[in-house]
Design a protein around this motif. Sequence first.
Motif, PDB file in Angstrom:
ATOM      1  N   PHE A   2      59.465  31.760  48.360  1.00 37.68           N
ATOM      2  CA  PHE A   2      59.610  32.048  49.776  1.00 37.68           C
ATOM      3  C   PHE A   2      58.671  31.205  50.629  1.00 37.68           C
ATOM      4  N   SER A   3      57.480  30.889  50.079  1.00 35.47           N
ATOM      5  CA  SER A   3      56.548  30.059  50.844  1.00 35.47           C
ATOM      6  C   SER A   3      57.080  28.649  51.034  1.00 35.47           C
ATOM      7  N   SER A   4      57.845  28.117  50.082  1.00 31.97           N
ATOM      8  CA  SER A   4      58.382  26.761  50.205  1.00 31.97           C
ATOM      9  C   SER A   4      59.536  26.704  51.200  1.00 31.97           C
ATOM     10  N   TRP A   5      60.239  27.825  51.361  1.00 33.56           N
ATOM     11  CA  TRP A   5      61.356  27.843  52.302  1.00 33.56           C
ATOM     12  C   TRP A   5      60.970  28.426  53.666  1.00 33.56           C
ATOM     13  N   PHE A   6      59.710  28.745  53.839  1.00 33.26           N
ATOM     14  CA  PHE A   6      59.303  29.376  55.096  1.00 33.26           C
ATOM     15  C   PHE A   6      59.443  28.426  56.285  1.00 33.26           C
ATOM     16  N   ASP A   7      58.948  27.198  56.118  1.00 22.46           N
ATOM     17  CA  ASP A   7      59.012  26.234  57.233  1.00 22.46           C
ATOM     18  C   ASP A   7      60.451  25.865  57.572  1.00 22.46           C
ATOM     19  N   ALA A   8      61.304  25.690  56.538  1.00 19.62           N
ATOM     20  CA  ALA A   8      62.708  25.360  56.805  1.00 19.62           C
ATOM     21  C   ALA A   8      63.414  26.522  57.508  1.00 19.62           C
ATOM     22  N   GLY A   9      63.149  27.737  57.071  1.00 17.33           N
ATOM     23  CA  GLY A   9      63.750  28.889  57.733  1.00 17.33           C
ATOM     24  C   GLY A   9      63.258  29.059  59.159  1.00 17.33           C
ATOM     25  N   ARG A  10      61.973  28.795  59.372  1.00 15.95           N
ATOM     26  CA  ARG A  10      61.416  28.898  60.727  1.00 15.95           C
ATOM     27  C   ARG A  10      62.061  27.880  61.662  1.00 15.95           C
ATOM     28  N   ALA A  11      62.242  26.646  61.157  1.00 12.34           N
ATOM     29  CA  ALA A  11      62.894  25.609  61.978  1.00 12.34           C
ATOM     30  C   ALA A  11      64.346  25.975  62.274  1.00 12.34           C
ATOM     31  N   LEU A  12      65.037  26.504  61.261  1.00 13.45           N
ATOM     32  CA  LEU A  12      66.419  26.911  61.465  1.00 13.45           C
ATOM     33  C   LEU A  12      66.513  28.062  62.466  1.00 13.45           C
ATOM     34  N   LEU A  13      65.558  28.989  62.411  1.00 12.47           N
ATOM     35  CA  LEU A  13      65.546  30.091  63.355  1.00 12.47           C
ATOM     36  C   LEU A  13      65.309  29.603  64.784  1.00 12.47           C
ATOM     37  N   CYS A  14      64.459  28.612  64.949  1.00 14.87           N
ATOM     38  CA  CYS A  14      64.208  28.056  66.292  1.00 14.87           C
ATOM     39  C   CYS A  14      65.468  27.391  66.857  1.00 14.87           C
ATOM     40  N   VAL A  15      66.144  26.634  65.992  1.00 12.76           N
ATOM     41  CA  VAL A  15      67.382  25.988  66.447  1.00 12.76           C
ATOM     42  C   VAL A  15      68.442  27.032  66.766  1.00 12.76           C
ATOM     43  N   ASP A  16      68.523  28.078  65.947  1.00 12.20           N
ATOM     44  CA  ASP A  16      69.499  29.139  66.185  1.00 12.20           C
ATOM     45  C   ASP A  16      69.200  29.879  67.480  1.00 12.20           C
ATOM     46  N   TYR A  17      67.933  30.108  67.771  1.00 13.16           N
ATOM     47  CA  TYR A  17      67.579  30.752  69.037  1.00 13.16           C
ATOM     48  C   TYR A  17      67.966  29.879  70.231  1.00 13.16           C
ATOM     49  N   MET A  18      67.761  28.596  70.104  1.00 11.97           N
ATOM     50  CA  MET A  18      68.121  27.683  71.199  1.00 11.97           C
ATOM     51  C   MET A  18      69.626  27.687  71.447  1.00 11.97           C
ATOM     52  N   VAL A  19      70.409  27.648  70.354  1.00  8.37           N
ATOM     53  CA  VAL A  19      71.864  27.658  70.502  1.00  8.37           C
ATOM     54  C   VAL A  19      72.336  28.993  71.070  1.00  8.37           C
ATOM     55  N   PHE A  20      71.748  30.078  70.616  1.00  6.88           N
ATOM     56  CA  PHE A  20      72.134  31.399  71.117  1.00  6.88           C
ATOM     57  C   PHE A  20      71.818  31.532  72.603  1.00  6.88           C
ATOM     58  N   THR A  21      70.683  31.017  73.028  1.00  9.64           N
ATOM     59  CA  THR A  21      70.309  31.096  74.445  1.00  9.64           C
ATOM     60  C   THR A  21      71.243  30.249  75.307  1.00  9.64           C
ATOM     61  N   LEU A  22      71.561  29.056  74.830  1.00 12.31           N
ATOM     62  CA  LEU A  22      72.485  28.208  75.593  1.00 12.31           C
ATOM     63  C   LEU A  22      73.890  28.794  75.634  1.00 12.31           C
ATOM     64  N   ASN A  23      74.244  29.583  74.624  1.00  9.46           N
ATOM     65  CA  ASN A  23      75.570  30.204  74.606  1.00  9.46           C
ATOM     66  C   ASN A  23      75.726  31.262  75.681  1.00  9.46           C
ATOM     67  N   LEU A  24      74.600  31.723  76.251  1.00 15.89           N
ATOM     68  CA  LEU A  24      74.689  32.689  77.347  1.00 15.89           C
ATOM     69  C   LEU A  24      75.334  32.090  78.587  1.00 15.89           C
ATOM     70  N   ILE A  25      75.297  30.749  78.697  1.00 15.99           N
ATOM     71  CA  ILE A  25      75.940  30.106  79.844  1.00 15.99           C
ATOM     72  C   ILE A  25      77.431  30.389  79.848  1.00 15.99           C
ATOM     73  N   HIS A  26      77.993  30.602  78.660  1.00 11.45           N
ATOM     74  CA  HIS A  26      79.432  30.845  78.546  1.00 11.45           C
ATOM     75  C   HIS A  26      79.850  32.120  79.278  1.00 11.45           C
ATOM     76  N   ILE A  27      78.924  33.048  79.447  1.00 13.66           N
ATOM     77  CA  ILE A  27      79.258  34.306  80.123  1.00 13.66           C
ATOM     78  C   ILE A  27      79.530  34.068  81.602  1.00 13.66           C
ATOM     79  N   PHE A  28      78.794  33.123  82.213  1.00 10.40           N
ATOM     80  CA  PHE A  28      78.931  32.880  83.652  1.00 10.40           C
ATOM     81  C   PHE A  28      80.180  32.070  84.001  1.00 10.40           C
ATOM     82  N   ALA A  29      81.022  31.761  83.009  1.00  7.85           N
ATOM     83  CA  ALA A  29      82.257  31.034  83.305  1.00  7.85           C
ATOM     84  C   ALA A  29      83.215  31.858  84.130  1.00  7.85           C
ATOM     85  N   ILE A  30      83.065  33.180  84.124  1.00  2.00           N
ATOM     86  CA  ILE A  30      83.951  34.043  84.892  1.00  2.00           C
ATOM     87  C   ILE A  30      83.590  34.057  86.372  1.00  2.00           C
ATOM     88  N   HIS A  31      82.398  33.550  86.719  1.00  2.00           N
ATOM     89  CA  HIS A  31      81.977  33.527  88.118  1.00  2.00           C
ATOM     90  C   HIS A  31      82.746  32.454  88.884  1.00  2.00           C
TER      91      HIS A  31
END
Length: 343
Positions: A2-31
């Motif tokens: 788990f220690s060897s995969w910690f940094d890779a998982g952390r980086a993947l989580l950061c990228v996933d958070y960024m994509v999830f946050t940008l996906n919130l823009i899709h909600i405002f398409a109804i405006h």
Amino acid sequence: MFSSWFDAGRALLCVDYMVFTLNLIHIFAIHRQLGPKIIIVGKMIKDIFFFLFFLGVWLMAYGVANQALIYSYDPRPDRIFRRVFYGPYLHIYGLSPEEEMDVGQEEAMLCTTNTTLIEGGAEPCRNQYGNWLVVILLVVYLLVTNILLINLLIAMFSYTFNKVQEHSDVYWKFQRYKLIVEYHSRPSLAPPFIILSHLHIFVKRHIRRVPSVKVHDFVRELRGKAANRLMTWESIQKENFLSAQSKVQRGTDSERIKRISVKVDTVVKQMGTSRDYEHRLRALENQVTSRDYEHRLRALENQMEYCSSAMSWIVDTLVQSSMVKPPRPPPTHRVLHASPTSN
């Protein structure tokens, strides 16, 4: 493990958070106001890919030439990649040091020309022979990227914005419909409980073979008068749309220029036809006038000939006695008839 995969998982989580946050823009398409702007941003991202293609070509051309002129030998791929791609990219924003762009301005630094030390990781010395050519290539590269390509990108953005803004209401309606259909077709549970909805759908569709009924929620079958009314409404809207398009097309500068050119051509043709008729009339007048003059001259000649013959007869008659018969009869007047004209 788990220690060897910690940094890779952390980086993947950061990228996933960024994509999830940008996906919130899709909600405002109804405006109504933000929806078309989101579409504009999406189309501008497509324009950026074309810009990056041209930029990548120029960046690679300058980066490879710059690396070959400054460093005669450097086997490390990481440094070659930074100098070929990363360094020229920073040149666009003016973030590179002056000594990296001009070899003649570099300060005293530890370097070597020994290939063994260079392969071991030492910094290779720079070649100052082609420094003048490096500066010229830098000027051309910055001129093309900072002025030509950036202005091309701005022009593409302006064209995309104007094109979408003209039909913003239509784009907003279609975007709202797509968003409603998307949320209607999705499972009702939120992550991480959405796995239960996916299992339920899998069992229902593939094991129990139950067809989906959601696909029929946005389908409405019309018959009789309702279908006729819909067809009438569609034909009316089609005619309105075509008339509006024709009005817009007639109002453009190109259509106005075409109509003016057609009118000018018609006027020129009419002027040419009128000039042709005028030349024909003048030729006909000249022909009739010359023939009239010729006829009058012939009549005058006949009159003169008659007068001379009459005077000769009078003289001969007066010379002889009145008891003597005249040697010849008096002259007769001959009338000249006009000969038929040929076309």
